[in-house]
Scaffold this active site. Sequence first.
Site, mmCIF file in Angstrom:
data_model
loop_
_atom_site.group_PDB
_atom_site.id
_atom_site.type_symbol
_atom_site.label_atom_id
_atom_site.label_comp_id
_atom_site.label_asym_id
_atom_site.label_seq_id
_atom_site.Cartn_x
_atom_site.Cartn_y
_atom_site.Cartn_z
ATOM 1 C CB CYS A 1 -0.925 -0.009 1.218
ATOM 2 S SG CYS A 1 -1.731 -1.599 1.426
ATOM 3 C CG HIS B 1 -2.196 4.348 4.877
ATOM 4 N ND1 HIS B 1 -1.937 4.307 3.530
ATOM 5 C CD2 HIS B 1 -2.351 3.060 5.275
ATOM 6 C CE1 HIS B 1 -1.923 3.032 3.127
ATOM 7 N NE2 HIS B 1 -2.178 2.261 4.165
ATOM 8 C CD GLU C 1 -2.854 7.807 8.850
ATOM 9 O OE1 GLU C 1 -3.752 6.982 8.610
ATOM 10 O OE2 GLU C 1 -2.323 8.522 7.983
ATOM 11 C CE LYS D 1 -5.751 4.023 1.446
ATOM 12 N NZ LYS D 1 -4.874 5.090 1.953
ATOM 13 C CG HIS E 1 -6.359 0.748 0.387
ATOM 14 N ND1 HIS E 1 -5.298 1.079 -0.425
ATOM 15 C CD2 HIS E 1 -5.820 0.394 1.584
ATOM 16 C CE1 HIS E 1 -4.161 0.926 0.248
ATOM 17 N NE2 HIS E 1 -4.448 0.521 1.473
ATOM 18 C CG PHE F 1 -0.593 -5.357 4.866
ATOM 19 C CD1 PHE F 1 -1.070 -4.643 5.949
ATOM 20 C CD2 PHE F 1 -1.436 -6.288 4.268
ATOM 21 C CE1 PHE F 1 -2.354 -4.839 6.424
ATOM 22 C CE2 PHE F 1 -2.725 -6.491 4.727
ATOM 23 C CZ PHE F 1 -3.188 -5.771 5.806
#
Lengths: 402, 85
Positions: free
Chosen positions: A162, A294, A305, A326, A331, A390
Site C-alpha cells: 500500500c 493513509h 496513525e 479512501k 483503497h 503491510f
Amino acid sequence: MKRVVITGAGTINALGHNVADTLDAMKEGRCGIGPLEMRDVDRLAIKIGGQVRGFEAENLFNRQQNALYDRFTQFALVAAREAIAQSGLEFSGEMAARSGVVLGTSGGGMQTLDENYRTVYEDGKNRVHPFVVPKLMNNAAASHISMEFNLKGPSFTVATACASSNHAMSQAFQLVRYGAAPVMVTGGSESMLCFGGVKAWEGLRVMSKDACRPFSANRNGMVQGEGAGVFVFEEYEHAKARGAEILAEVVGFAMSSDASDIVMPSKQGAARAISGALADGGINRDEVGYINAHGTGTAANDKTECAAVADVFGQHADDLMISSTKSMHGHLIGGTGAVELLACIMALRDGVIAPTISYEEPDPECALDVVPNEAREAKVDVALSNAFAFGGLNAVLALRKV
Amino acid sequence: MSVKDQVIEIIAEQAVLEPSDVTLESTLEDLGIDSLGLVESIFAIEEAFDITVPFNANEPTESDFDISSVASIIAGIEKLVADQS
C-alpha cells in the site's frame, strides 16, 4: 540539490476518468464505492468496491496494444497521457535519454493472472495466450509509458504493497533532486478488483461489507478501489525556463520500516516517517496545514496513525486537518498514494480540503480534525501524504505551495 | 472454410490487412508481423485447429515447422491437421 516541482497530473479512479472530475467529486464528497460487477461475484463475501466504471479500453488503444495491456497498464497509460499533456513536455534527444518513469504497483497484472489461472485450473485448458507474461509483469505499466513517451532514462517499478506509489514518487523525487534526471514521470497503478484479488483480501477479514468510514467509531474495515495516478516531476529551473504551470513543489520525503510485524502497523514507524519527511524538507511542524491520511478505515491503522500524528505534531496536531479520501475512492493498494496526492495538490492550489466521508461517530482514539463529510476551504502552505504498508514499510511525502 | 483460408484469415488479422492482401508468397516480414505477432498467430492457429505447433521462438529455423512464407505455414498446418485426424 535541485528543487522539484509537479508540472502535470493525471488519474483514473472510481471518482472520475481525469483529474478535474476526481477533484470535483472530492469537493462534493461524492462516494465512488458501489456494488462490484465481476464474474462470480455471488461467491464473494465482500461485494463492494471502488470500481472504475464506463472504461472503454477498446476506444483508447488499438487491438494489438490491448492484447499486451493488463487493466493496470491501461489505467497507468490513461493517467500518464493526461499528466504529460498537461505538462506540455515532449521527450527527445538528451532530455529523453535522461528522463524516466518510476511507478508503484502491488499486484501488477492481477486481471491477467486471474483470467489465466481460471483458464488452466478451472477450464482445464493446457494452452494460454503468449502474452501472459509480458501482460502480468509488475513493470509492464512503467515500460509501456516509457515506450509511448520515449522516456529512456532511469525507469523501474516499486512494489511495497500500500506504500508502492509513495515509495515510487520518493525515488522519482530523489532522481530529479540530485540531478540524475531533469524530468521523471511517476505515480502508481493498481487493478486488483478481480475475483481472486477480492477473495484474497476477504481472507484477512479486514474488509468492510458496507462502507469505508475512516476515523469513525463505527468503522468496520477497508474497501478496495482501482485506478492510477501519474505525475510529472520536473526540475524547477527547467520548468521555469519553459514557462510551465507549476502545480506544487515536492519538498521532502522519508521512508521507514517498522521491522516488527507483517500486518500490524507501528506508531513509532509511522511517526519516524512523518517526522523524517518534515526534517528532509526543512519544514516546521506548524507549517503543515493538511495531511492526506493513509486512513484505511481499519481499527488498527486509524488509531495508530492518529497517535503517530499526535506524537509528531504535539499541540499543532489539533490545529491541522487530516482526511482520508479512501472513503470516496477506496483503497487503490499500490496506486493509492498517487491518487491521494491529488487531494494534497487541491489543498495547496485550490484551498479546498477533501473530506473524510461516511463519517458517523467520533472515536476518542482518533480525536483529530478529520474534516468529516464536507469539504472545507482553508489556506494551506504545506501538505503531507502518508502511506503505511503491510510489511511495515512507510513512506511520507511533503508538498509545498508554489 | 478450408485450412488455407482460415490460416490466411488469422495471419491477415494479425497483420491488420484484408485476407485478399495476403498472398501465398508473402513472408511474415513482408506483412509486418514481428516475433510477438508470430507467437500470437501460432497461438490463434493452435486454438482454431486444436493442434500443437512445434515452434520454438529461440530456434525458429531449427523448428520442425517452416515459417518462411504463408504457403509453407499453410502446408505445415495442413499436415498437422491431417496427422491428427
